[in-house]
Design a protein around this motif. Sequence first.
Motif, mmCIF file in Angstrom:
data_model
loop_
_atom_site.group_PDB
_atom_site.id
_atom_site.type_symbol
_atom_site.label_atom_id
_atom_site.label_comp_id
_atom_site.label_asym_id
_atom_site.label_seq_id
_atom_site.Cartn_x
_atom_site.Cartn_y
_atom_site.Cartn_z
ATOM 1 N N GLY A 13 2.083 -0.295 -10.883
ATOM 2 C CA GLY A 13 2.287 0.816 -10.038
ATOM 3 C C GLY A 13 1.528 2.026 -10.178
ATOM 4 O O GLY A 13 1.783 3.122 -9.457
ATOM 5 N N SER A 14 0.640 1.930 -10.951
ATOM 6 C CA SER A 14 -0.510 3.080 -11.086
ATOM 7 C C SER A 14 -1.611 3.109 -10.308
ATOM 8 O O SER A 14 -2.068 1.866 -9.884
ATOM 9 C CB SER A 14 -1.068 3.057 -12.550
ATOM 10 N N LEU A 15 -1.825 4.258 -9.461
ATOM 11 C CA LEU A 15 -2.989 4.414 -8.648
ATOM 12 C C LEU A 15 -4.239 4.294 -9.349
ATOM 13 O O LEU A 15 -4.381 5.240 -10.317
ATOM 14 C CB LEU A 15 -2.884 5.711 -7.814
ATOM 15 N N TYR B 189 -3.945 -0.221 -6.821
ATOM 16 C CA TYR B 189 -2.729 -0.231 -7.604
ATOM 17 C C TYR B 189 -2.842 -1.313 -8.875
ATOM 18 O O TYR B 189 -2.940 -2.361 -8.451
ATOM 19 C CB TYR B 189 -1.583 0.082 -7.022
ATOM 20 N N SER C 90 5.392 4.105 -5.593
ATOM 21 C CA SER C 90 4.133 4.886 -6.037
ATOM 22 C C SER C 90 3.499 5.128 -4.841
ATOM 23 O O SER C 90 2.873 6.445 -4.616
ATOM 24 C CB SER C 90 3.378 4.138 -6.987
ATOM 25 N N PHE C 91 3.295 4.187 -3.854
ATOM 26 C CA PHE C 91 2.397 4.610 -2.751
ATOM 27 C C PHE C 91 3.199 5.465 -1.858
ATOM 28 O O PHE C 91 2.401 6.308 -1.257
ATOM 29 C CB PHE C 91 2.267 3.051 -1.980
ATOM 30 N N ASP D 205 2.456 8.651 -3.278
ATOM 31 C CA ASP D 205 1.137 9.260 -3.033
ATOM 32 C C ASP D 205 0.551 9.546 -1.644
ATOM 33 O O ASP D 205 -0.327 10.389 -1.366
ATOM 34 C CB ASP D 205 0.249 8.182 -3.973
ATOM 35 N N ILE E 278 5.237 -0.445 -7.152
ATOM 36 C CA ILE E 278 3.979 -0.237 -6.309
ATOM 37 C C ILE E 278 4.162 0.577 -4.849
ATOM 38 O O ILE E 278 3.717 1.504 -4.450
ATOM 39 C CB ILE E 278 3.251 -1.314 -6.091
#
Length: 150
Positions: free
Chosen positions: A73-75, A69, A34-35, A38, A31
Motif C-alpha cells: 500500500g505504499s505509494l 503502489y 492509501s489511494f 493520497d 492499497i
Amino acid sequence: MKNKILLWTLVLMMSFSTGFAGTITGINEKITESFKKDFATAEDVQWEKSSSFIKATFKLSGQIMFAYYSEEGSLMAVSRNITATQLPIGLLNEVKKNYREFWISDLFEIAMNNETAYYITLQNGDYTLVMKSNGGSSWDVFKKERKEVL
C-alpha cells in the motif's frame, strides 16, 4: 540499482500498458485506502496489477494521472503525460536548441522518492531517442534506436 530497475519497469509499463486497464478484483484494502487518502478527489479510477506493483489510472482536476503502489500500500511513484510547454524552461530550451530535426512523440513527468524526472521521446526519420532529465536544465540519453529502413 533497485530504484533504476523499478524506474525502468515503470517507464515501460507507462508506454505499453494502456490496453490492459480495468477494474481488478483482489486489490487489497491497504492499497485502496492509501489511494483514497493520497487522491481524495480522484475520478474514474481503473486498476492494473503487475508482478511488481499496482497501477491506478485516474482523473484528477481534469488530468489523467497514474499512481504506482506496492503490495503493502505504499505509494511508489506518480506520473502524468505533459505538453512541451509544461517542461521546465531549461529543458524546453535544450530540446529546441539541440534537437530541431526531431519531433516529440511522448513526454511525461514522474515523481518518485521526492524527486521529479521528465522523460521525452524524440523521433526523426532515422532515430528514436528516449531522454531523461538530469535536474531541471539538461537531458541524458536514456535509449537511442536506429529506425529500420523498409
